[in-house]
Scaffold this active site. Structure first.
Site, short mmCIF file in Angstrom:
data_model
loop_
_atom_site.label_atom_id
_atom_site.label_comp_id
_atom_site.label_asym_id
_atom_site.label_seq_id
_atom_site.Cartn_x
_atom_site.Cartn_y
_atom_site.Cartn_z
N LYS A 107 0.55 4.40 -0.02
CA LYS A 107 -1.02 5.41 0.00
C LYS A 107 -0.25 7.00 -0.44
CE LYS A 107 -0.54 3.23 4.98
NZ LYS A 107 0.05 3.43 6.46
N ASN A 119 0.81 -1.23 -0.28
CA ASN A 119 -0.26 -0.09 -0.03
C ASN A 119 1.09 1.10 0.41
OD1 ASN A 119 -1.73 2.03 0.39
ND2 ASN A 119 -2.06 1.33 2.24
N GLU A 154 -5.76 -5.01 10.29
CA GLU A 154 -4.71 -3.81 10.84
C GLU A 154 -4.83 -3.46 12.04
OE1 GLU A 154 -2.60 -3.04 6.74
OE2 GLU A 154 -4.46 -1.35 6.59
N SER A 198 2.66 -2.52 10.42
CA SER A 198 4.16 -2.78 10.13
C SER A 198 5.58 -4.00 9.95
CB SER A 198 4.76 -1.87 11.76
OG SER A 198 4.45 -0.37 12.38
N GLU A 235 -6.31 4.59 7.68
CA GLU A 235 -7.24 5.79 8.01
C GLU A 235 -8.29 6.47 6.89
OE1 GLU A 235 -3.27 5.48 5.73
OE2 GLU A 235 -2.43 4.98 7.11
N HIS A 244 -9.88 1.27 4.61
CA HIS A 244 -8.51 1.49 5.39
C HIS A 244 -8.99 2.04 6.93
CE1 HIS A 244 -4.94 1.95 6.29
NE2 HIS A 244 -3.91 1.00 5.44
N GLY A 261 2.09 2.30 11.09
CA GLY A 261 3.07 3.38 11.19
C GLY A 261 3.13 3.56 12.00
P1 PGA Z 1 2.57 0.19 7.14
O1 PGA Z 1 0.89 0.08 7.31
O2 PGA Z 1 3.27 -0.94 7.24
O3 PGA Z 1 2.93 1.34 7.17
O4 PGA Z 1 2.19 -0.18 8.96
C1 PGA Z 1 0.56 -0.42 6.42
C2 PGA Z 1 -1.23 -0.20 5.84
O5 PGA Z 1 -1.48 0.94 6.49
O6 PGA Z 1 -1.88 -1.27 4.82
#
Ligand code: PGA
Length: 265
Positions: free
Chosen positions: A17, A15, A176, A227, A105, A103, A182
């Protein structure tokens, strides 16, 4: 009933982003496609920013390794006066067979509701896309033992508009935990497994409610995100119900993404 992981493929998804200009996206695409062995496993998908999707899909044509491309979001209407939005049909026409939906976010920064996510999942399926339905609890929800309740609610609402067993069978689930995205904090493999197992049992009930067989849930891919990195990928993937990884930060460099893909072979 077989619960064997052997029945499922492994999916590694990146992803990206809101990172990578068009040129950078193409560069990363070429690095990834030329660095992957052409073997069938793992399945690999990348989710570039929408503006790069068509060019990335085109660049991947003829790549020895099949890499699916997807959008990071769509609108739930087929078309209309929705400035700034993109439709499932547009994603499909641009060569992206997949889409991330719900997601964290989108849910927590842009206020996407469970209901809106459900409509998007139904729209994606109607347009022939494979939706990756993301679910996950926030830190306070985990600390007050509400993890299962939250992910069940998100899953149920996410597939509420999917009445057909064959369509439900095309949905990929991504667990997730919001506190792990993140942040560098990963759910431990056993924490992940516990939630994935719970989600699979919810899926069994969902297939049965649609007059399908509970056994069909054994084929649904449930991937973990939060992560995920080269040094924790293998141990997460060893868990019986963790069928792949949705990778954010570590998917932005070909080195780390390719290492994760290799850990999945
Ligand atoms: P990350 O993000 O691996 O940076 O934690 C995962 C995601 O948001 O899909």
């Amino acid at each position: 009933m077989s619960t064997s992981k052997e029945r499922r493929s492994v999916l590694i998804a990146g992803n990206w982003k809101m990172y990578k200009s068009l040129g950078e996206a193409l560069e990363l695409t070429v690095e990834i496609s030329s660095g992957l062995p052409p073997s069938a496993e793992p399945l690999v998908a990348i989710f570039p920013p929408a503006i790069a999707l068509a060019a990335v899909a085109e660049r991947l044509q003829g790549s020895p390794k099949i890499i699916a491309v997807g959008a990071q979001n769509i609108h739930f209407e087929k078309e209309g006066a929705f400035t700034g939005e993109i439709s499932a049909e547009m994603v499909s026409a641009a060569g992206g067979p997949m889409v991330l939906l719900g997601h964290s976010e989108r849910r927590h920064i842009f206020g996407e509701t469970d209901e809106a996510v459900g409509k998007k999942v139904a729209r994606a399926l109607a347009a022939g896309l494979t939706p990756v339905l993301c679910v996950g609890e926030k830190l306070d929800e985990r600390e007050t033992n509400r993890t299962n309740q939250v992910v069940s609610r998100q899953l149920e609402a996410g597939i509420a508009g999917v009445s057909d067993v064959a369509q439900l069978g095309r949905v990929v689930i991504a667990y997730e935990p919001v506190w792990a995205i993140g942040t560098g904090k990963t759910a431990s493999p056993s924490q992940g497994q516990e939630v994935h197992k719970h989600l699979r049992s919810e899926l069994r009930a969902a297939f049965v409610a649609r007059h399908g067989s509970a056994d069909r849930a054994e084929r649904t891919l449930i991937i973990y995100g939060g992560s995920a990195k080269p040094d924790n990928a293998a141990e997460l993937l060893q868990e019986p119900d963790i069928d792949g990884l949705l990778v954010g930060g570590a998917s932005l460099k070909s080195d780390s993404f390719l290492k994760i893909c290799r850990a999945a072979t």
